[in-house]
Design an enzyme around this catalytic site. Structure first.
Site, PDB file in Angstrom:
ATOM      1  N   GLU A   1       0.814  -1.220   0.000  1.00  0.00           N
ATOM      2  CA  GLU A   1       0.000   0.000   0.000  1.00  0.00           C
ATOM      3  C   GLU A   1       0.846   1.269   0.000  1.00  0.00           C
ATOM      4  OE1 GLU A   1      -2.786  -0.417   3.247  1.00  0.00           O
ATOM      5  OE2 GLU A   1      -4.123  -1.602   1.987  1.00  0.00           O
TER       6      GLU A   1
ATOM      7  N   GLU B   1      -6.423  -8.138  -0.466  1.00  0.00           N
ATOM      8  CA  GLU B   1      -6.778  -8.190   0.963  1.00  0.00           C
ATOM      9  C   GLU B   1      -8.252  -7.904   1.131  1.00  0.00           C
ATOM     10  OE1 GLU B   1      -4.717  -5.486   3.555  1.00  0.00           O
ATOM     11  OE2 GLU B   1      -2.786  -5.899   2.635  1.00  0.00           O
TER      12      GLU B   1
HETATM   13  C1  GAL Z   1      -4.287  -2.934   5.021  1.00  0.00           C
HETATM   14  C2  GAL Z   1      -2.817  -3.306   5.173  1.00  0.00           C
HETATM   15  C3  GAL Z   1      -2.645  -4.569   5.987  1.00  0.00           C
HETATM   16  C4  GAL Z   1      -3.485  -4.502   7.232  1.00  0.00           C
HETATM   17  C5  GAL Z   1      -4.919  -4.251   6.870  1.00  0.00           C
HETATM   18  C6  GAL Z   1      -5.858  -4.186   8.047  1.00  0.00           C
HETATM   19  O1  GAL Z   1      -4.449  -1.621   4.653  1.00  0.00           O
HETATM   20  O2  GAL Z   1      -2.226  -3.492   3.918  1.00  0.00           O
HETATM   21  O3  GAL Z   1      -1.284  -4.739   6.295  1.00  0.00           O
HETATM   22  O4  GAL Z   1      -3.006  -3.501   8.073  1.00  0.00           O
HETATM   23  O5  GAL Z   1      -5.001  -3.018   6.197  1.00  0.00           O
HETATM   24  O6  GAL Z   1      -7.186  -4.005   7.614  1.00  0.00           O
END
Ligand code: GAL
Length: 679
Positions: A156, A315
Site C-alpha cells: 500500500e 486483501e
Molecule cells: C491494510 C494493510 C494490511 C493490514 C490491513 C488491516 O491496509 O495493507 O497490512 O493492516 O489493512 O485491515
C-alpha cells in the site's frame, strides 16, 4: 475468445491471504497447525514477508532466510503457493538509527521518528539502496522456488515526504517538465498573481503547510510529482526482481480511490492489478446494497486498469477490521457474498488480511481466518471454508474477463484540480461520489461499466459518461470529439472544460478546447446552491428532475434543448441538451440532480446503442465474465429476503442444478450460471 489465467500452475482461482509466520517462529506446533487449517479452509496461496525485514535482516548485512524457505517448502508440499512481498513497507530500527534520512519529513518540515510503517522517503538514495539489497537477496534465494507465483511489491504505497532530498528532486522534476525554462513554469502557474514569480527552479518549495499553497499549479504538480517519485521507487524495486526472475509477475496492492497517488500512472509498471477492499459493512449511514455497490465500483476501477486480464483481490477482512470508527461483525452470509462479488467483477483471487490473528501490537484484534482460540470451530472459519469450496467449483471462470460497452471517465488529476480550486461549495464538490453515484445507476440496470481515464482509447465503448470533467488535458477534447464523431454517445455535466492541464482557465467560453462546439452550448455561469436550495428541470413530456448543489446557466448555440429549469432567474433556460455530430450524440446536463434521476436518460442512451438492460429485482447485482471456455453470469442477492430473477437458463456452477426460467435466490445468496452454447 481468449482466456488469460493469472496463475496457470495453481489451476484456477487463488484463495488465501496475508500470512505472518515470522510472528510464530517459536511455536512450530502453530506453524504446523496452520498448514492443516489452510487445507481445511481450501487455501491455496499465502502472501508472506510483507513486514518481515527485521527477521530477514536483524542487523545490517546479517541475513536470515532459512525460516522462510522451510515454510515455503512445507506450504508447497501441501499445494499452497506463495506470493512473496518485498519488505520496504516497514523498516527495522537499526536502519532508521543508521540512516535517519530514510524517515519521512512531514508537510510542516518535521522529520518523523522511527516507528509505524509506510513512512519512508521515496527519494532517499540510502533507502533505495537498502531496499535494492534486500530485494536482490530475496530474488536470488527464492526466485526459483516452485511455490513462488508472484512478487508483492512493498505494501500500500502512499504518503508524501517533504525532506530536502524530495524538495530538490521536485525542483529537478519541474525543470525537466518545463524544459528548464522558468518563464514557462511562471506562465503555466500564473505566478504573477500575488507577486509569486520565481526566478529559478531552486526557489520552488513543495507546498509546505506553512508555506506556498496558493499557486494551484504548484499544488497539483506536487501531487503529480509524488505519484512520479513513488512510481520511480516502485520501478527500482521491480527492476532488480525482473533482472533475476523475469518470469515472475509483479503487483502492488492499491487502496480504493486513494487520493495520494494516481494509480493509473503506476499500473503500466505492474503485471497484474491488485487491491485491498475493506467496506464498512452494515454501517448506519446507508442501506447495505449501497455499501456493496460502492465496493463493486472500486472493483471496476481496478479491473479497468488492465481490462484484458483478471485482477486480484489482495486483501479483505475474513471477519471484522479494527480500524474503522465502528468495527461491526460481518453478518452470516456476507463474507461469501462479498467474495463472490470480487470474482463476479473480474478478480481471480480472494485473499484476506489475515490468516491468523497476532497476539500483540496494533492489529491483535483485527479479524483473521484463525482466531486467538486457534481452531476451525468458529463461524468465521466455517464461512471462509465455504468460500474455499465455492472457489473450487468456480475454477472454470479463472482467466475470463468482464467486458463493458459503457464507461465513466474518472481522473486523478481532475479530482485534484477540483479539490484544489477555490470556488463552488466547500462541502459539496463531491467529485468521487458523483462518479460513483452515476456508476451505481448502471449497476442497478445490470449494465457493465468501466471506469476509465478521459485520455484513454474509448473505441470499445458506445456510451461514455463524463461527470464534472473540469480539467481538460490537451489530448482529451480531441479524444471525446473523435468518440462522438465515430458514433459514440457522450454525456457531460456541469463543470466541464473550465481549465487546462496546468489549471489555466480556457478563454473564449466553457467548455473549452472546442468542446463548446461539440456540445453546442456555452456555460455562462455556475450557481452554487445552498444544501437546502432546490430547483427543478422539466422535460417536454412533463418528467421532472430535482436540482441540487450546482446549476449552470447555459447559452445554447446549436444544440437541441431537451429540458429546462423551472425556477429562479434561469427559469425556462436550457438545462439538458443534445447535439448530434458525425455519427454520435453529445448530451450536456447542466445541473446536479438528485440520486437516480438521470437513470431514465441513461436508459434512452443504452437503448439507442443496443445495449440491453438486465431486468433485476431491487438489490440484485449482476455481472458477466467471458472467455474462450465459456460465459458465466453472476447473480448476487444483497437483500436478506429471497428474490426471483427471470429469464435465467443454464447450470449453476455451485449447486450443479440447471435453472430453466426463474432463478430463486435466498437472502444474501448467489448463483453463477454457465450460459449454454458457450462450451
Ligand atoms: C491494510 C494493510 C494490511 C493490514 C490491513 C488491516 O491496509 O495493507 O497490512 O493492516 O489493512 O485491515
Amino acid at each position: 475468445m481468449e482466456k488469460k489465467m493469472l496463475f496457470p500452475k495453481t489451476g484456477g482461482l487463488l484463495h488465501g491471504g496475508d500470512y505472518n509466520p515470522e510472528q510464530w517462529l517459536d511455536r512450530p506446533d502453530i506453524l504446523e497447525e496452520d498448514v492443516r487449517l489452510m487445507k481445511k479452509a481450501g487455501v491455496n496461496s499465502v502472501s508472506m514477508g510483507i513486514f518481515s525485514w527485521s527477521v530477514y535482516e536483524p542487523a545490517e548485512g546479517d541475513y536470515h532466510f532459512d525460516w522462510l524457505e522451510r515454510i515455503m517448502d512445507r506450504l508447497y508440499e501441501n499445494g499452497i503457493y506463495t506470493v512473496l512481498a518485498t519488505p520496504s513497507g516497514a523498516r527495522p530500527a537499526w536502519l532508521d538509527a543508521a540512516y535517519p534520512e530514510a524517515m519521512r519529513v512531514s508537510s510542516r518540515g518535521v522529520r518523523d521518528r522511527h516507528g509505524n510503517r509506510h513512512n519512508h522517503c521515496m527519494t532517499s538514495p540510502v533507502y533505495r539502496r537498502k531496499t535494492e539489497q534486500i530485494n536482490r537477496r530475496l530474488a536470488e534465494r527464492f526466485g526459483s522456488h516452485p511455490g513462488l507465483i508472484l512478487w508483492h511489491i512493498s505494501n500500500e504505497y502512499g504518503g508524501e515526504c517533504y525532506c530536502p532530498l524530495c524538495a530538490k528532486r521536485f525542483q529537478q522534476y519541474l525543470a525537466d517538465k518545463f524544459d528548464h525554462d522558468i518563464e514557462k513554469l511562471n506562465k503555466a502557474w500564473w505566478t504573477v498573481f500575488w507577486s509569486h514569480r520565481y526566478n529559478s527552479f531552486d526557489q520552488i518549495e513543495p507546498p509546505y503547510e506553512n508555506g506556498e499553497r496558493s499557486v494551484m499549479g504548484l499544488n497539483l504538480e506536487w501531487k503529480r510529482f509524488t505519484t512520479w517519485n513513488t512510481t520511480d521507487f516502485m520501478k527500482a524495486e521491480i527492476a532488480v526482481l525482473k533482472e533475476i526472475t523475469p518470469d515472475i509477475p509483479v503487483t502492488t496492492n492499491f487502496m480504493t480511490l486513494y487520493d495520494g497517488l494516481d494509480y493509473r500512472r503506476m499500473a503500466p509498471e505492474l503485471d497484474v492489478i491488485s487491491w485491498d477492499s475493506y467496506p464498512s459493512f452494515h454501517n448506519d449511514g446507508e442501506p447495505f446494497f449501497e455499501t456493496m455497490a460502492e465496493n463493486a465500483f472500486h472493483h471496476s476501477v481496478m479491473r479497468s486498469m488492465k481490462k484484458d486480464k483478471p485482477f486480484m483481490l489482495m486483501e479483505s477482512a475474513p471477519g471484522l477490521v479494527n480500524w474503522q470508527a465502528f468495527n461491526k461483525l460481518k453478518r452470516p452470509g456476507v463474507h461469501k457474498l462479498a467474495c463472490l462479488q470480487a470474482v463476479a467483477s473480474g478478480s481471480d483471487t480472494v485473499q484476506y488480511f489475515q490468516w491468523r490473528k497476532s497476539r500483540g501490537s496494533a492489529e491483535q484484534f483485527h479479524g483473521a481466518v484463525v482466531d486467538h482460540r486457534g481452531t476451525e470451530d468458529t463461524r468465521v472459519f466455517r464461512e471462509v471454508a465455504q468460500v474455499g469450496e465455492m472457489l473450487q467449483k468456480l475454477r472454470p471462470v479463472a482467466g475470463t474477463t468482464v467486458k463493458a460497452r459503457t464507461a465513466i471517465l474518472f481522473d486523478w488529476d481532475n479530482r485534484w484540480a477540483i479539490q484544489g480550486m477555490q470556488g463552488l461549495g466547500r462541502e459539496t464538490k463531491r467529485y468521487e461520489e458523483t462518479c460513483m453515484g452515476i456508476w451505481k445507476e448502471f449497476l442497478k440496470m445490470g449494465v457493465e461499466m468501466d471506469v476509465t481515464a478521459p485520455d484513454q482509447d474509448l473505441s470499445d465503448y458506445d456510451v461514455v459518461i463524463a461527470p464534472m470533467l473540469y480539467m481538460l488535458k490537451s489530448e482529451t477534447a480531441a479524444n471525446l470529439r473523435a468518440f462522438v464523431e465515430g458514433g459514440g454517445q457522450l454525456l457531460a455535466t456541469y463543470l466541464t472544460g473550465y481549465v487546462d492541464q496546468d489549471q489555466l482557465c480556457f478563454l473564449g467560453g466553457f467548455p473549452g478546447d472546442g468542446l463548446a462546439e461539440l456540445f453546442g452550448v456555452i456555460s455562462e455561469e455556475i450557481d452554487t446552491l445552498y444544501p437546502s436550495d432546490r430547483n427543478h428541470i422539466r422535460f417536454e413530456d412533463g418528467r421532472e428532475w430535482e436540482v441540487r448543489d450546482y446549476a449552470e446557466v447555459l447559452q445554447v448555440q446549436d444544440a437541441r434543448v431537451l429540458a429546462s429549469y423551472t425556477e429562479d432567474f434561469y427559469q425556462g433556460m436550457a438545462a439538458v441538451t443534445c447535439k448530434e455530430t458525425g455519427k454520435g450524440k453529445a448530451y450536456y446536463v447542466a445541473a446536479r440532480t438528485a440520486p437516480g434521476q438521470m437513470a431514465w436518460l441513461f436508459e434512452q442512451m443504452l437503448k439507442e446503442a443496443g445495449i440491453s438492460i438486465r431486468q433485476l429485482p431491487a438489490g440484485v447485482e449482476y455481472h458477466v465474465r467471458s472467455g474462450e471456455e465459456g460465459t458465466y453470469e453472476f447473480y448476487l442477492n444483497h437483500n436478506t429476503h429471497p428474490v426471483k430473477v427471470e429469464n435465467v437458463q443454464g447450470p449453476d456452477l455451485e449447486s450443479g442444478a440447471v435453472v430453466q426460467g426463474d432463478l430463486e435466490l435466498a437472502g444474501l445468496c448467489t448463483a453463477v450460471i454457465r450460459l449454454q452454447g458457450t462450451d
